[in-house]
Design a protein around this motif. Structure first.
Motif, PDB file in Angstrom:
ATOM      1  N   ASP A 124      -0.929   6.931  -9.538  1.00 31.65           N
ATOM      2  CA  ASP A 124      -1.515   6.545  -8.254  1.00 31.65           C
ATOM      3  C   ASP A 124      -0.473   6.815  -7.171  1.00 31.65           C
ATOM      4  N   PHE A 125      -0.723   7.864  -6.360  1.00 30.37           N
ATOM      5  CA  PHE A 125       0.263   8.213  -5.332  1.00 30.37           C
ATOM      6  C   PHE A 125      -0.207   7.802  -3.932  1.00 30.37           C
ATOM      7  N   THR A 126      -1.053   6.769  -3.877  1.00 30.24           N
ATOM      8  CA  THR A 126      -1.567   6.265  -2.607  1.00 30.24           C
ATOM      9  C   THR A 126      -0.454   6.009  -1.598  1.00 30.24           C
ATOM     10  N   GLU A 127       0.586   5.294  -2.022  1.00 30.66           N
ATOM     11  CA  GLU A 127       1.623   4.866  -1.087  1.00 30.66           C
ATOM     12  C   GLU A 127       2.773   5.879  -0.969  1.00 30.66           C
ATOM     13  N   ALA A 128       2.626   7.005  -1.663  1.00 30.71           N
ATOM     14  CA  ALA A 128       3.658   8.040  -1.574  1.00 30.71           C
ATOM     15  C   ALA A 128       3.045   9.387  -1.205  1.00 30.71           C
ATOM     16  N   ILE A 129       1.853   9.372  -0.635  1.00 26.56           N
ATOM     17  CA  ILE A 129       1.202  10.618  -0.270  1.00 26.56           C
ATOM     18  C   ILE A 129       2.067  11.396   0.726  1.00 26.56           C
ATOM     19  N   GLY A 130       2.275  12.669   0.441  1.00 25.73           N
ATOM     20  CA  GLY A 130       3.089  13.490   1.330  1.00 25.73           C
ATOM     21  C   GLY A 130       4.580  13.401   1.101  1.00 25.73           C
ATOM     22  N   ALA A 131       5.009  12.651   0.080  1.00 28.49           N
ATOM     23  CA  ALA A 131       6.448  12.486  -0.177  1.00 28.49           C
ATOM     24  C   ALA A 131       7.096  13.830  -0.473  1.00 28.49           C
ATOM     25  N   ASN A 132       8.320  13.974   0.005  1.00 28.07           N
ATOM     26  CA  ASN A 132       9.090  15.210  -0.196  1.00 28.07           C
ATOM     27  C   ASN A 132      10.323  14.883  -1.027  1.00 28.07           C
ATOM     28  N   SER A 133      10.269  15.246  -2.306  1.00 29.63           N
ATOM     29  CA  SER A 133      11.364  14.910  -3.214  1.00 29.63           C
ATOM     30  C   SER A 133      11.736  16.133  -4.034  1.00 29.63           C
ATOM     31  N   ASP A 134      13.043  16.296  -4.275  1.00 28.43           N
ATOM     32  CA  ASP A 134      13.520  17.403  -5.106  1.00 28.43           C
ATOM     33  C   ASP A 134      13.341  17.122  -6.587  1.00 28.43           C
ATOM     34  N   THR A 135      13.148  15.858  -6.952  1.00 24.62           N
ATOM     35  CA  THR A 135      13.120  15.486  -8.366  1.00 24.62           C
ATOM     36  C   THR A 135      11.797  14.897  -8.827  1.00 24.62           C
ATOM     37  N   ILE A 136      10.974  14.381  -7.897  1.00 23.69           N
ATOM     38  CA  ILE A 136       9.716  13.734  -8.274  1.00 23.69           C
ATOM     39  C   ILE A 136       8.565  14.448  -7.582  1.00 23.69           C
ATOM     40  N   ALA A 137       7.667  15.007  -8.370  1.00 23.92           N
ATOM     41  CA  ALA A 137       6.497  15.706  -7.819  1.00 23.92           C
ATOM     42  C   ALA A 137       5.348  14.704  -7.691  1.00 23.92           C
ATOM     43  N   CYS A 138       5.324  13.977  -6.587  1.00 27.73           N
ATOM     44  CA  CYS A 138       4.327  12.927  -6.406  1.00 27.73           C
ATOM     45  C   CYS A 138       2.908  13.502  -6.464  1.00 27.73           C
ATOM     46  N   GLY A 139       2.082  12.862  -7.263  1.00 27.05           N
ATOM     47  CA  GLY A 139       0.707  13.308  -7.418  1.00 27.05           C
ATOM     48  C   GLY A 139       0.538  14.417  -8.429  1.00 27.05           C
ATOM     49  N   ARG A 140       1.667  14.890  -8.999  1.00 24.43           N
ATOM     50  CA  ARG A 140       1.589  15.990  -9.965  1.00 24.43           C
ATOM     51  C   ARG A 140       2.395  15.692 -11.235  1.00 24.43           C
ATOM     52  N   GLN A 141       2.681  14.422 -11.457  1.00 22.80           N
ATOM     53  CA  GLN A 141       3.460  14.052 -12.644  1.00 22.80           C
ATOM     54  C   GLN A 141       2.586  13.871 -13.879  1.00 22.80           C
ATOM     55  N   THR A 142       1.274  13.801 -13.677  1.00 19.43           N
ATOM     56  CA  THR A 142       0.355  13.522 -14.775  1.00 19.43           C
ATOM     57  C   THR A 142      -0.841  14.466 -14.712  1.00 19.43           C
ATOM     58  N   LYS A 143      -1.638  14.432 -15.757  1.00 21.76           N
ATOM     59  CA  LYS A 143      -2.807  15.308 -15.848  1.00 21.76           C
ATOM     60  C   LYS A 143      -3.865  14.951 -14.815  1.00 21.76           C
TER      61      LYS A 143
END
Length: 364
Positions: free
Chosen positions: A162-181
């Protein structure tokens, strides 16, 4: 902390609301045009919004729904959750996640937070995973603090992010919204961007996407006798708002980060604390502060007296909702008992941000 240790300003200030949605003339214009053209059902504007979401977050499929709970529900159905299946989730997970678990008659397995963190404790997660023989798990980026699912032993689990509270996050190590199927993003009024109410499910798996669509009313004429379809559709005028909101996401994030930096500095110069660890990457959807005293009522009275709206970190953590032993969730209980969220919406004025930062410094 006692009442005498809080310094209150003498001058009465104008009320600072805890939350105000970030709406612009373009937002209103888009919705009005949709209504004038009588786009009231789920149609081409919804399809356009889903396509924009795919493009923005680099997913093959985006399926809109009318609430976060319905998104969780469809995600669970797409993964084949059966009655009695165990699902791991944080005690601070959104109540919508628990509602969806109940809808499919599964069993929630709650995990306490790690100390001084907004996220589940990895060691307890593993212990409860093994003890419960869970097959599924939920992870959310609580308050906009990014969680790396790679830090948890999820072998053998189907996981929903659930990336509701991290939508649009820019991280070099965590692909928010794309870590799971399959991942979901809430779009209710208090979220980073909004359609009034609603959510989006994103996936790169065509089988999952087709399964989700098959459960929604209106997406498939084929029905199996005795099988329900769910009227979980977003409608066009909501999607029109979502399209405009999505185009401003970068501006919203930038403004929130600037406000958060002022608060972070104020907290460092006070006896309060916050659990944000990566200010360069976190999105600060909400901003909790924790007091050393357990007297939360006193903090609420203090902010009320200086006309600043605040809220508890959650209405009730899930271990309390399920009436589990509070002593088994000491870190979640601490965040609930001592934590308060302060205003951090983009249209706070510079003076308002300064007032709030000053109020933080005056708590001893």
């Amino acid at each position: 902390m006692t009442a005498e240790t809080i310094q209150r300003p003498l001058r009465k200030e104008k009320e600072i609301e805890f939350f105000k949605p970030t709406l612009s003339r373009e937002d209103l214009k888009g919705v009005l045009e949709c209504l004038v053209e009588e786009h009231l059902a789920c149609g081409e504007i919804v399809a356009r919004f889903e396509k924009s979401f795919c493009h923005t977050f680099k997913s093959k499929y985006s399926i809109s729904t009318n609430s976060l709970a319905s998104a969780y529900h469809l995600a669970l159905l797409s993964l084949g959750v059966k009655p009695g299946d165990r699902i791991l989730l944080s005690s601070f997970a959104p109540i919508a996640a628990l509602d969806a678990i109940f809808l499919v008659q599964a069993k929630p397995v709650l995990v306490d937070l790690k100390r001084n963190s907004f996220h589940p404790d990895p060691e307890e997660f593993l212990r409860k995973k093994n003890e419960s023989e869970a097959r599924f798990a939920f992870f959310d980026h609580s308050f906009g603090s990014l969680v790396s699912i790679a830090n948890y032993n999820t072998e053998g689990l189907e996981v929903v992010e659930d990336f509701t509270e991290a939508i649009g996050a820019n991280s070099d190590t965590i692909a928010c919204g794309r870590q799971t199927k399959v991942a979901i993003c809430g779009l209710s009024a208090e979220n980073m961007i909004t359609t009034g109410n609603g959510a989006m499910i994103v996936t790169n798996d065509s089988n999952i996407a087709n399964t989700i669509k098959s459960w929604k009313a209106g997406h498939s004429s084929k029905r199996t006798f005795g099988e329900a379809k769910y009227d979980y559709n977003l409608v066009d005028y909501q999607a029109a708002l979502g399209i405009e909101q999505l185009s401003k996401l970068g501006v919203i994030l930038e403004r929130k980060k600037k406000i958060a930096m002022a608060y972070m500095q104020a907290v460092q110069n006070s006896r309060l604390e916050t659990y944000f660890q990566n200010p360069n990457e976190d999105t600060f959807q909400r901003f909790p502060i924790l007091v050393s005293s357990q007297n939360s009522d006193e903090i609420q009275r203090y902010f009320k007296s200086i006309h600043i709206g605040i809220q508890k970190t959650t209405e009730e953590p899930l271990h309390r909702v399920l009436e589990e032993n509070h002593l088994e969730y000491p870190n979640a209980e601490r965040l609930y008992q001592r934590g308060h969220c302060i205003p951090i919406y983009p249209n706070l004025t510079k003076d308002n941000v300064q007032r709030i930062a000053t109020a933080i410094r005056r708590i001893y």
